[in-house]
Structures are given as structure tokens and as C-alpha cells.
Write an enzyme that holds these catalytic residues in place. Structure first.
Site, PDB file in Angstrom:
ATOM      1  N   LYS A 199       0.859  -1.189   0.000  1.00 60.55           N
ATOM      2  CA  LYS A 199       0.000   0.000   0.000  1.00 60.55           C
ATOM      3  C   LYS A 199       0.884   1.224   0.000  1.00 60.55           C
ATOM      4  O   LYS A 199       1.937   1.249   0.648  1.00 60.55           O
ATOM      5  CB  LYS A 199      -0.869   0.019   1.258  1.00 60.55           C
ATOM      6  CG  LYS A 199      -2.097   0.883   1.126  1.00 60.55           C
ATOM      7  CD  LYS A 199      -3.236   0.143   0.460  1.00 60.55           C
ATOM      8  CE  LYS A 199      -4.460   0.995   0.320  1.00 60.55           C
ATOM      9  NZ  LYS A 199      -5.568   0.267  -0.305  1.00 60.55           N
ATOM     10  N   GLY A 228     -23.299   4.472   3.098  1.00 58.18           N
ATOM     11  CA  GLY A 228     -22.352   4.980   2.101  1.00 58.18           C
ATOM     12  C   GLY A 228     -22.793   4.583   0.710  1.00 58.18           C
ATOM     13  O   GLY A 228     -22.825   3.392   0.377  1.00 58.18           O
ATOM     14  N   GLY A 271     -21.413   5.493  -2.408  1.00 52.71           N
ATOM     15  CA  GLY A 271     -20.412   5.929  -3.380  1.00 52.71           C
ATOM     16  C   GLY A 271     -20.310   4.930  -4.514  1.00 52.71           C
ATOM     17  O   GLY A 271     -21.301   4.287  -4.896  1.00 52.71           O
ATOM     18  N   VAL A 288     -19.164   1.960  -4.688  1.00 50.92           N
ATOM     19  CA  VAL A 288     -19.563   0.586  -4.369  1.00 50.92           C
ATOM     20  C   VAL A 288     -21.001   0.543  -3.848  1.00 50.92           C
ATOM     21  O   VAL A 288     -21.807  -0.281  -4.285  1.00 50.92           O
ATOM     22  CB  VAL A 288     -18.620  -0.029  -3.309  1.00 50.92           C
ATOM     23  CG1 VAL A 288     -19.041  -1.457  -2.989  1.00 50.92           C
ATOM     24  CG2 VAL A 288     -17.175   0.001  -3.789  1.00 50.92           C
TER      25      VAL A 288
HETATM   26  P1  NAD Z   1     -16.589   6.426  -2.277  1.00 55.09           P
HETATM   27  O1  NAD Z   1     -15.698   7.488  -1.762  1.00 55.09           O
HETATM   28  O2  NAD Z   1     -17.016   6.426  -3.702  1.00 55.09           O
HETATM   29  O3  NAD Z   1     -17.960   6.397  -1.395  1.00 55.09           O
HETATM   30  C1  NAD Z   1     -17.985   6.458  -0.012  1.00 55.09           C
HETATM   31  C2  NAD Z   1     -19.308   7.134   0.356  1.00 55.09           C
HETATM   32  O4  NAD Z   1     -19.473   7.040   1.771  1.00 55.09           O
HETATM   33  C3  NAD Z   1     -19.347   8.619  -0.002  1.00 55.09           C
HETATM   34  O5  NAD Z   1     -20.513   8.877  -0.773  1.00 55.09           O
HETATM   35  C4  NAD Z   1     -19.394   9.321   1.359  1.00 55.09           C
HETATM   36  O6  NAD Z   1     -20.186  10.495   1.341  1.00 55.09           O
HETATM   37  C5  NAD Z   1     -20.038   8.249   2.220  1.00 55.09           C
HETATM   38  N1  NAD Z   1     -19.798   8.376   3.659  1.00 55.09           N
HETATM   39  C6  NAD Z   1     -18.659   8.699   4.299  1.00 55.09           C
HETATM   40  N2  NAD Z   1     -18.849   8.648   5.641  1.00 55.09           N
HETATM   41  C7  NAD Z   1     -20.142   8.261   5.821  1.00 55.09           C
HETATM   42  C8  NAD Z   1     -20.934   8.024   6.981  1.00 55.09           C
HETATM   43  N3  NAD Z   1     -20.459   8.157   8.213  1.00 55.09           N
HETATM   44  N4  NAD Z   1     -22.220   7.628   6.801  1.00 55.09           N
HETATM   45  C9  NAD Z   1     -22.737   7.490   5.559  1.00 55.09           C
HETATM   46  N5  NAD Z   1     -22.020   7.708   4.438  1.00 55.09           N
HETATM   47  C10 NAD Z   1     -20.746   8.098   4.562  1.00 55.09           C
HETATM   48  O7  NAD Z   1     -15.883   5.062  -1.891  1.00 55.09           O
HETATM   49  P2  NAD Z   1     -16.116   3.619  -2.545  1.00 55.09           P
HETATM   50  O8  NAD Z   1     -15.145   3.427  -3.645  1.00 55.09           O
HETATM   51  O9  NAD Z   1     -17.573   3.394  -2.787  1.00 55.09           O
HETATM   52  O10 NAD Z   1     -15.616   2.682  -1.343  1.00 55.09           O
HETATM   53  C11 NAD Z   1     -16.410   2.494  -0.195  1.00 55.09           C
HETATM   54  C12 NAD Z   1     -15.624   1.707   0.835  1.00 55.09           C
HETATM   55  O11 NAD Z   1     -15.268   0.437   0.293  1.00 55.09           O
HETATM   56  C13 NAD Z   1     -14.299   2.359   1.262  1.00 55.09           C
HETATM   57  O12 NAD Z   1     -14.081   2.056   2.611  1.00 55.09           O
HETATM   58  C14 NAD Z   1     -13.265   1.660   0.403  1.00 55.09           C
HETATM   59  O13 NAD Z   1     -11.979   1.640   1.014  1.00 55.09           O
HETATM   60  C15 NAD Z   1     -13.848   0.260   0.331  1.00 55.09           C
HETATM   61  N6  NAD Z   1     -13.446  -0.470  -0.861  1.00 55.09           N
HETATM   62  C16 NAD Z   1     -13.710   0.047  -2.096  1.00 55.09           C
HETATM   63  C17 NAD Z   1     -13.334  -0.672  -3.221  1.00 55.09           C
HETATM   64  C18 NAD Z   1     -13.636  -0.166  -4.616  1.00 55.09           C
HETATM   65  O14 NAD Z   1     -13.557  -0.963  -5.564  1.00 55.09           O
HETATM   66  N7  NAD Z   1     -14.003   1.100  -4.786  1.00 55.09           N
HETATM   67  C19 NAD Z   1     -12.690  -1.910  -3.088  1.00 55.09           C
HETATM   68  C20 NAD Z   1     -12.445  -2.420  -1.806  1.00 55.09           C
HETATM   69  C21 NAD Z   1     -12.828  -1.669  -0.697  1.00 55.09           C
END
Ligand code: NAD
Length: 355
Positions: free
Chosen positions: A79, A183, A185, A187
Site C-alpha cells: 500500500k 455509504g 459511493g 460501491v
Molecule cells: P466512495 O468514496 O465512492 O464512497 C464512499 C461514500 O461514503 C461517499 O458517498 C461518502 O459520502 C459516504 N460516507 C462517508 N462517511 C459516511 C458516513 N459516516 N455515513 C454514511 N455515508 C458516509 O468510496 P467507494 O469506492 O464506494 O468505497 C467504499 C468503501 O469500500 C471504502 O471504505 C473503500 O476503502 C472500500 N473499498 C472500495 C473498493 C472499490 O472498488 N471502490 C474496493 C475495496 C474496498
């Protein structure tokens, strides 16, 4: 630029890089390269101090080693963390230069570490990195080959896992099962779409009000205030925002019987896995079920097709249910068992065949 190797007992190496001209500093943690190059994204954040950045990189690289091992990938765990300087939000800050510099740092490790996107950076940033090194993935997809946004693949793996856990715990499919998605986003929203198609009832929360409103309109989701999400009555809780949300104090509030989501490092400490088990909550280890994204990133790096991504992601619920059954038989918390299974794969020295 200054770099030095800093071997520690738990990790093969931790590298520190500093560009004196711009003040940009980065840490690259290589947990292990036993199974292959250490792969894991680059997190770009403001950190209070260097020690915090090192700690983050080390913790996340260990998680990547376990994630890659359990997904059967020929990669170790790594990382990178870029410490954003104070002036990063200023209009004259040269973000492209920062990522090109980072690309040279990655290149200097001769392939021991392969980078991609993580929190705080984008496909465009990785394209800058790619001008300086070939040890990068998460670039735009090429025809017929894997690539592009990994979010939907992560959502697919989490969805298949929820489906398997609901079958195991409730003996049913997802029709009318209440799932709370925290959340929305990349995912979380994609997960909601899959759950909706399967007939689940959705409770959703996000700090940004637009995504829940869209989920309500398109998917009939009920909006929950973010601070109330964990305590609301639901069958399955799917954390898809940030980590460190299952703590000694929040776990007693949970009404869900199953926790399965994408967020990395959901448990405040490993003890919370046992706390959940003691309360009869079935917890899906985050790095096992959220591996869809790295599977896609790895396939892109290895120039594989989307079919190979599809078949590897389809294996995630099988590996999960093996773990759940063993956890129940041996009375070991799922998170502890997942760590052991991953450590065994790394110790064996070759990528596992996912059954
Ligand atoms: P993202 O930044 O697109 O979305 C995260 C969302 O969570 C945002 O819309 C944000 O406003 C919201 N958020 C933050 N704090 C919050 C809270 N307390 N309550 C409600 N909503 C809240 O991120 P993502 O790519 O969708 O990833 C989501 C999670 O999954 C992260 O922890 C990331 O590390 C993990 N993850 C993502 C991937 C991937 O392929 N994108 C892969 C493995 C793990």
C-alpha cells in the site's frame, strides 16, 4: 528525493520518499512479496504526522496481503500513502507533478510494488503515474480486457456474499430482506442496485444527500440519518463508507443479524470480531468480501479478460461460506479465522486455488 529501506519484523519493507522541492512525502509499505509483487492502492490524504501515515500504510498493506491471498491472486500485499501537503488545495498546486513524482518512486522499487487507485485519487491520477512507470493498474480499460472502475466488481462480490449469508442465516433468498447500506459511493450505490433487483428492501444513508435521494427515487430505498444507521432495525448491515465503525460502543446498538459490506477495516480492533460473534452477529471479513475491486485491478495488470474477473468474483461467496462453516464448527471468530487462512496461504508460498 530521499528514500530508504526500513525493514521491520512485520513487513518486508517500508519506504519513505520525500520530494524536497514540493514538500510531497509518501510511504510505500510492502507487507509481503511471497505470492508475487505487492499490490495495493495509493491513499492520498492529509495526515497529521509521518507516524500516522506509516501506520496507515502498514496496516492497509497487511490487509492487502490477506485480501490477495484469499482471492487466490498471484500478488503480495502493499500500500502507498501520499501525504498531501498543506498547499494541496491551492489553485497553483501541481497535482500532475505530484503523481509523476510518485510514479518515479514506484518505479524505483523495480516491481516490488504495483500501485492503483484508493481513497483520494482517480483513474486520471493513475494515468499520470503511468507516464513514469509500468507498475501501475486501474487505468482505462482496453477492448476485451479487464480494467476501468473497480467499484461495480467490488459491489458484485459483496452482493453475492450477502446472498450466501442470508441463505445460510435465514434460509431464504433476498426477497423482502431488509438491508441497510451505509455509504452510497462507487460501491454502495451499485450494491443497492443489485439488492433491489433481487427484491431486498433498502435502508440507505450517506453524508451527501443526493445519493440517498436518487436511491429513494430509483430503487424505493428508505433514507436513514447517517448517525442513526447502525441502530435501525434491519436484517443485514452493509458498511460501504469508511472503516473503524464496529467499535465496542457501536456493536451493542446493532440490530442486524448479518454484517457484510465493502468498507476496509470495519472492526476497530480484532476483538470486535469476537464481540460480534458473542452477540450472534454473523460478520463477513471485509477483505474477503470486498476483493472484487483488486481482482479487477489484478486482471488488468495481467492483461486478462473480464470473463476471468467474473469467475474469480463468483468464487468469493464459496470461500466465505467455507470460512463461516469452519468458524461455526471450531468456534473461532470469522475475522480471526480469515487472518489465519490468509497467513497459511502466504506461508505456503503460492497462490491458493479457490474452491
Ligand atoms: P466512495 O468514496 O465512492 O464512497 C464512499 C461514500 O461514503 C461517499 O458517498 C461518502 O459520502 C459516504 N460516507 C462517508 N462517511 C459516511 C458516513 N459516516 N455515513 C454514511 N455515508 C458516509 O468510496 P467507494 O469506492 O464506494 O468505497 C467504499 C468503501 O469500500 C471504502 O471504505 C473503500 O476503502 C472500500 N473499498 C472500495 C473498493 C472499490 O472498488 N471502490 C474496493 C475495496 C474496498
Amino acid at each position: 528525493m530521499v528514500s530508504h529501506r526500513n525493514p521491520l519484523m512485520t513487513h518486508e519493507a517500508v519506504y519513505n520518499f520525500h520530494d524536497q522541492a514540493t514538500g510531497v512525502q509518501a510511504v510505500i509499505a510492502v507487507h509481503s512479496t511471497t505470492l508475487g509483487p505487492a499490490a495495493g492502492g495509493c491513499r492520498v490524504l492529509h495526515y497529521d504526522d509521518y507516524a500516522g501515515a506509516v501506520q496507515d500504510a502498514m496496516r492497509l498493506s497487511e490487509g492487502m496481503a490477506y485480501k490477495n491471498a484469499l482471492a487466490g491472486l498471484p500478488f503480495g500485499g502493499g500500500k502507498a500513502v501520499i501525504m498531501l501537503p498543506e498547499n494541496a488545495d491551492a489553485p497553483d498546486f501541481d497535482r500532475n507533478r505530484m503523481f509523476r513524482t510518485f510514479g518515479r518512486w514506484v518505479d524505483s522499487l523495480d516491481g516490488a510494488y504495483v500501485t492503483a487507485e484508493d481513497v483520494g485519487c482517480s483513474v486520471e491520477d493513475m494515468q499520470m503515474v503511468a507516464t513514469e512507470t509500468g507498475y501501475v493498474s486501474g487505468l482505462p480499460s482496453r477492448p476485451g480486457l479487464a480494467g476501468g472502475n473497480p467499484g461495480p466488481w467490488t459491489a458484485k462480490g459483496v452482493f453475492l456474499s450477502i446472498e450466501a449469508l442470508v441463505r445460510h442465516r435465514f434460509g431464504s433468498d433476498l426477497k423482502d430482506v431488509v438491508v441497510g447500506v451505509q455509504g452510497l459511493g462507487h460501491v454502495g450505490f451499485a450494491l443497492c442496485e443489485l439488492l433491489h433487483q433481487a427484491g431486498a428492501k433498502l435502508l440507505v444513508s450517506d453524508l451527501n444527500g443526493q445519493a440517498p435521494a436518487l436511491a429513494a427515487q430509483k430503487l424505493g430505498a428508505e433514507i436513514v440519518k447517517p448517525e442513526k444507521m447502525q441502530a435501525v432495525a434491519m436484517d443485514v448491515f452493509a458498511p460501504c463508507a469508511l472503516g473503524n465503525i464496529l467499535t465496542e460502543t457501536t456493536i451493542p446498538l446493532l440490530k442486524a443479524a448479518v454484517v457484510c459490506g465493502a468498507a476496509n477495516n470495519q472492526l476497530a480492533t480484532a476483538m470486535q470480531g469476537q464481540q460480534l460473534a458473542d452477540r450472534g452477529v454473523l460478520y463477513a471479513p471485509d477483505y474477503l468480501v470486498n476483493a472484487g475491486g483488486i481482482i479487477n485491478v489484478a486482471a488488468e495488470y495481467l492483461r486478462e479478460t473480464t470473463d476471468s474477473v467474473e469467475s474469480r468474483v463468483a468464487q468469493i461467496p464459496h470461500r466465505l461460506m467455507q470460512l463461516v462453516r469452519r468458524s461455526e464448527a471450531e468456534k473461532i471468530a470469522t475475522n480471526v479465522l480469515a487472518d489465519r487462512m490468509a497467513q497459511d496461504i502466504v506461508a505456503a508460498g503460492q497462490p491458493s486455488k479457490v474452491a
